[in-house]
Design an enzyme around this catalytic site. Structure first.
Site, PDB file in Angstrom:
ATOM      1  N   GLY A 618       0.826  -1.205   0.000  1.00 13.62           N
ATOM      2  CA  GLY A 618       0.000   0.000   0.000  1.00 13.62           C
ATOM      3  C   GLY A 618       0.852   1.244   0.000  1.00 13.62           C
ATOM      4  O   GLY A 618       2.066   1.183  -0.220  1.00 13.62           O
ATOM      5  N   ASP A 736      -5.655   6.815   4.824  1.00 15.53           N
ATOM      6  CA  ASP A 736      -5.551   6.115   3.538  1.00 15.53           C
ATOM      7  C   ASP A 736      -6.701   5.118   3.389  1.00 15.53           C
ATOM      8  O   ASP A 736      -6.503   3.914   3.449  1.00 15.53           O
ATOM      9  CB  ASP A 736      -4.193   5.410   3.469  1.00 15.53           C
ATOM     10  CG  ASP A 736      -3.898   4.881   2.075  1.00 15.53           C
ATOM     11  OD1 ASP A 736      -2.968   4.062   1.951  1.00 15.53           O
ATOM     12  OD2 ASP A 736      -4.589   5.256   1.112  1.00 15.53           O
TER      13      ASP A 736
END
Ligand SMILES: *[C@@H]1O[C@H](CO)[C@@H](O)[C@H](O)[C@H]1NC(C)=O
Ligand SMILES: *[C@@H]1O[C@H](CO)[C@@H](O)[C@H](O)[C@H]1NC(C)=O
Ligand SMILES: *[C@@H]1O[C@H](CO)[C@@H](O)[C@H](O)[C@H]1NC(C)=O
Ligand SMILES: *[C@@H]1O[C@H](CO)[C@@H](O)[C@H](O)[C@H]1NC(C)=O
Ligand SMILES: *[C@@H]1O[C@H](CO)[C@@H](O)[C@H](O)[C@H]1NC(C)=O
Ligand SMILES: *[C@@H]1O[C@H](CO)[C@@H](O)[C@H](O)[C@H]1NC(C)=O
Ligand SMILES: *[C@@H]1O[C@H](CO)[C@@H](O)[C@H](O)[C@H]1NC(C)=O
Ligand SMILES: *[C@@H]1O[C@H](CO)[C@@H](O)[C@H](O)[C@H]1NC(C)=O
Ligand SMILES: *[C@@H]1O[C@H](CO)[C@@H](O)[C@H](O)[C@H]1NC(C)=O
Length: 890
Positions: A618, A736
């Site tokens: 990520g 996020d």
């Protein structure tokens, strides 16, 4: 999925051949694409007849030669060498996958190539010199890989290059001199490498250069004057290097310079008065240098200035009154200099000021009574000065204040009860080392979000008011060295504090001091056990807010490398060293008692050394699967790039993780422990067997015969919203949110990951930067671009994007939406294109039943609300949960 796909391919291909003469060879590109599809398992390829209609492919109409290949963000792995046989390629985008291995030298054969993006993969080894043959190349992006060695000189022949990005690798050597000869170069980014030497004097010769980002390297020498000479420069980021010399006067020639970030270097000299001519300036950040002289009043001419950070330099003199004209200023950070004079009351003119930090200077005078006319103030940090007089009562009007630090001054009088009105005060209230007297106002007991209170070293007298028992979020308390009397409050935060928090008060009694109170039975004993969980929750509130309650995104993580001798040793090829010598664990712990036996920290470390264990990657971390000798499965998260700074603040990190581990919500992924070795921080989680929501939506669904699974999708997103509503309740904003960070447990319930990132990136430290760290592409709300704040409405927007994902089975960014359009814009503009909602929804789901279709249309309405351009129009996360639950129940 590969199996089913290939059966289908064979059927299609044999069908295709039987229609035509078997002797006709496949078009060369088709054969190549079929081989690539087979090697990489590209989703959706082979479903339709002509390869020119396959996803990510665009052909030249006449010859059916492939001109564009976009395989970005598809979770692909495997060999990419075959791509270099697509001889007509003009645009190749392989970014954001899990490709590893060397960059194929044969790519140099693609003589038509204009755009090459291989960023965000795991390519290693050297940059092949063959890329220098790509004479038509205009954009080259190799950022975020594991590349080493120097930038090869052969690239000097890429005369048409406009954008060149090699940041976040392990490159060494110096910045090549030939860069200055690339006359079209507009963007050069090589930050986060191990580059040494000087910035070439002639780099500014590229008359188009507008963005130069070289932060976090080992560059020395001066900032070349020529960089500014052409007047085109807009963004200059050189933070965290070893640059010396002065800021060139030529800076004034850059009328469009908007961002200059040169903190954490060894720059000296004064700030050129010409800075006033750089009238577009929005960020000026030059903290932690050896700059001197006065703060020039010419800053006031940069009317768009949003952030001015001159902390930890040698500035002297007064703060120019003209700075009060900077109505757009949000952060003024002048701490750690030799500034003096009255506290600059002109600053009150900066109506948008959010952070005022003038601590650790020699300011005298008094605190202006009207300080709270700056209604947006969240941080008021005036500690370590020579400020006299009383704390004005009007301080109670600073309703947004998160931190009030007035410690180590010469303040007199008593503590105004109005401070009790600062209900948002969360980070700290520090009044220590002053000359305050009188009693502690009972109103302070209303500050029930406050994490730290320090009133030590004053002459405060009387009781600690019983009302203080309500301050359940306190973690640090300090009442020492005053004249306080009576019993210490019996609630947990006080009882769990060290006795040093109360020493130096002759009259105090009770735990944790040794002295027993005579009259303790007067006090209603608290049921401590009842209160514990409440306290933990609130502790998280406070510490979360400390960092995130709509704090400016001044995310410093990329630049917080401390300049330590041994960093040089550690820098560079960490990854390779690990494979050879097993790393030594420096620290590690398991927070969850009943898992302690089952977890072996060494096995966790070993698992991260094998790429085959990697599950996902990520924005901030890579996730591995680890099998413990006990048979227990773990998810091990290796934090990216910010490792060094985090490891430097180990104890803070461990505290935050420990707190998070006690956070109990079914839809949040909390850490169970951590390991630190070398520079690397690993965070341990329980294993979740069903991958991520992104995989469920975009990988599984691309298989031809996937199960329509609308109820499962809806439940998952309700879970996401519930988890986030809980976080928002604690004033924690997620950094996020994307379907890749939503994990699925064995029942396919959603568990939101990456919550600790919000805690570990501490924007209050280090150099401020407004780099876009606010999430994943396609999920970032539009307002982040100009507000620079991570906010709860921003999170709602990202959830709205996930809702659109489950409704459409489309990824948030996709070439099919057209230039500059993402999923959100595509859906919002559907009415303009004359499309009905039904045409947007995934027909595989919406045609299953009338009920499903009705639910999907209702969810679409919620998604449109959540993704409204105007943050204030979006519903609160709690409301999103309610809306979705209503839809599900009906
Ligand atoms: C097949 O082609 C049609 C039209 O050419 C397109 O709309 C459709 O999305 C394609 N299907 C796939 C799976 O690529
Ligand atoms: C392609 O590149 C490879 C390696 O660089 C080279 O050996 C080969 O001859 C090239 N092929 C063509 C057709 O140029
Ligand atoms: C890589 O760099 C190119 C050129 O600067 C840019 O257009 C592209 O968006 C970058 N890729 C990613 C994934 O950021
Ligand atoms: C750069 O790194 C490569 C590979 O790690 C190494 O062989 C080389 O000596 C380094 N060069 C410099 C100038 O440090
Ligand atoms: C840059 O161009 C100049 C003039 O064409 C040339 O003399 C010089 O050698 C070039 N520098 C490099 C490093 O290629
Ligand atoms: C390019 O830079 C060099 C070195 O600073 C300088 O001598 C030269 O005049 C510059 N060339 C142009 C065309 O500006
Ligand atoms: C700023 O610009 C003006 C005109 O554009 C010029 O006259 C002046 O000298 C410049 N000031 C500095 C300090 O460079
Ligand atoms: C300040 O920003 C606004 C909006 O972006 C812009 O229109 C204006 O030109 C800027 N002012 C200066 C002096 O650059
Ligand atoms: C504050 O400091 C300045 C300069 O050091 C001095 O001239 C002035 O008298 C001081 N003011 C007060 C109120 O002490």
């Amino acid at each position: 999925m590969g199996g089913a796909f290939w059966v289908l391919m064979l059927v299609l291909c044999s069908g295709f051949r039987s229609k035509f003469d078997l002797a006709v060879a496949l078009l060369p590109d088709e054969a190549t694409l079929m081989a690539i599809g087979k090697e990489l398992g590209v989703p959706g390829w082979g479903v339709n007849g002509s390869f020119c209609t396959w996803p990510g492919i665009r052909c030249d109409g006449e010859n059916s030669a492939v001109e564009e290949l976009d395989l970005s963000h598809l979770f692909l792995r495997g060999e990419v060498d075959l791509v270099s046989e697509l001889a007509a390629l003009k645009r190749l985008d392989l970014s954001g996958n899990s490709f590893r291995g060397l960059i194929p030298p044969a790519l140099g054969n693609l003589s038509e190539l204009e755009f090459l993006d291989m960023s965000m993969n795991k390519f290693f080894g050297y940059i092949p010199k063959e890329l220098g043959s790509l004479r038509n190349l205009r954009a080259l992006n190799l950022s975020n890989n594991l590349l080493i060695g120097e930038i090869p000189d052969e690239l000097g022949s890429l005369e048409k290059l406009e954008e060149f990005q090699v940041s976040s690798n392990g490159l060494n050597g110096s910045i090549p001199l030939w860069l200055g000869n690339l006359s079209k170069l507009a963007v050069f980014a090589a930050y986060e490498n191990n580059l040494v030497g000087e910035i070439p004097e002639n780099l500014g010769n590229s008359s188009e250069l507008w963005s130069l980002n070289l932060h976090s390297n080992w560059l020395d020498g001066k900032i070349p004057e020529s960089l500014f000479a052409m007047g085109k420069l807009e963004v200059l980021i050189l933070t965290q290097n070893r640059l010396t010399g002065a800021i060139p006067d030529e800076i004034g020639s850059c009328k469009s310079l908007s961002s200059i970030r040169i903190g954490n270097n060894n720059l000296d000299g004064v700030i050129p008065r010409a800075i006033g001519n750089a009238s577009s300036l929005t960020y000026f950040e030059a903290d932690n240098n050896n700059l001197s002289g006065e703060i020039v009043p010419e800053f006031a001419r940069c009317s768009n200035l949003t952030l001015l950070n001159l902390a930890s330099n040698g500035f002297i003199g007064r703060v120019p009154a003209e700075l009060g004209n900077l109505v757009n200023l949000q952060e003024l950070i002048l701490s750690g200099n030799n500034l003096y004079g009255e506290m600059p009351s002109s600053i009150l003119g900066c109506k948008n000021l959010n952070k005022l930090d003038i601590s650790n200077n020699r300011f005298n005078g008094t605190i202006p009574a009207v300080i709270c006319n700056i209604s947006r103030l969240q941080y008021l940090v005036l500690g370590q000065n020579l400020i006299k007089g009383e704390i004005p009562r009007d301080i109670g009007n600073c309703a947004k204040l998160l931190e009030l630090h007035l410690g180590s001054n010469y303040l007199t009088g008593s503590i105004p009860r109005e401070i009790g009105r600062l209900r948002n005060l969360q980070i700290s209230l520090n009044l220590s080392f002053n000359h305050l007297h009188g009693s502690l106002p009972s109103e302070l007991g209303k500050l029930d979000k406050l994490v730290s209170i320090d009133v030590s070293n004053n002459q405060l007298s009387g009781l600690i008011p019983p009302e203080f028992r309500g301050m359940m979020s306190l973690i640090e308390v300090n009442f020492s060295n005053n004249l306080l009397t009576g019993p210490i409050p019996e609630s947990v935060p006080f009882q769990k504090s060290p006795n040093s928090s109360f020493l130096g008060n002759k009259g105090l009694c009770g735990e944790p001091l040794k002295s027993v109170c005579d009259i303790s039975d007067q006090h209603n004993p608290y049921d401590l056990r009842h209160r514990v969980s409440y306290r933990i929750v609130l502790a998280v509130v406070g510490s979360g807010a400390a960092v995130f309650a709509s704090v400016t995104i001044v995310v410093a993580l990329f630049m917080m490398r401390e300049r330590q001798e041994n960093a040089a040793k550690a820098a560079g090829t960490i990854v390779k060293d690990e494979a050879n010598n097993p790393p030594t664990i420096v620290a590690g712990d398991i927070f969850v008692e009943n898992l302690k036996q089952a977890v072996d920290l060494n096995s966790a470390v070993q698992a991260t050394l094998k790429d085959s264990n990697m599950i996902s990657t990520g924005t901030f971390s890579m996730v591995y699967k680890a099998v413990m000798p006990s048979g227990l499965l773990l998810l091990v998260k290796r934090l990216k790039s910010m490792d060094r700074s985090i490891v430097h603040h180990q104890s803070k990190m461990i505290r935050e993780l420990d707190r998070l581990s006690r956070l109990s919500h079914d839809n949040l992924m909390t850490p169970i422990g951590y390991v630190i070795y070398d520079d690397v921080a690993l965070i341990l989680h329980c294993y979740l067997p069903n991958g991520t929501l992104a995989q469920l939506l975009h990988v599984t669904s691309k298989e031809s015969e996937y199960e329509p699974d609308w109820p499962r999708r809806l439940s998952a997103v309700i879970g996401v919203a519930e988890g986030l509503a809980f976080l928002h309740h604690l004033a924690v904003i997620h950094l996020d949110i994307c379907s890749g960070n939503v994990f699925l447990d064995s029942n396919f319930s959603a568990v939101v990951g990456e919550i600790e990132i919000s805690k570990l990136l501490d924007p209050s430290r280090g150099t401020a930067s407004i780099s876009a760290v606010a999430g994943s592409f396609g999920y970032i709300p539009p307002e982040y671009a100009y507000t620079m704040q991570v906010t709860a409405p921003g999170n709602v927007y990202s959830v709205g994007v996930i809702l659109l994902e489950i409704l459409t089975t489309r990824t948030p960014v996709d070439e099919v939406f057209g230039e500059g359009t993402d999923l959100v814009k595509w859906v919002h503009s559907a009415p303009m294109r004359g499309e009905t909602p039904e045409q947007i929804l995934d027909a595989k789901l919406s045609t299953v039943s009338f009920t499903w279709r009705k639910e999907m249309l209702a969810v679409l309405k919620v998604a449109l609300l959540c993704t409204d351009n105007i943050p204030a129009k979006r519903p609160k996360m709690k409301r999103v949960v309610e809306l979705l639950q209503e839809i599900k129940q009906n």
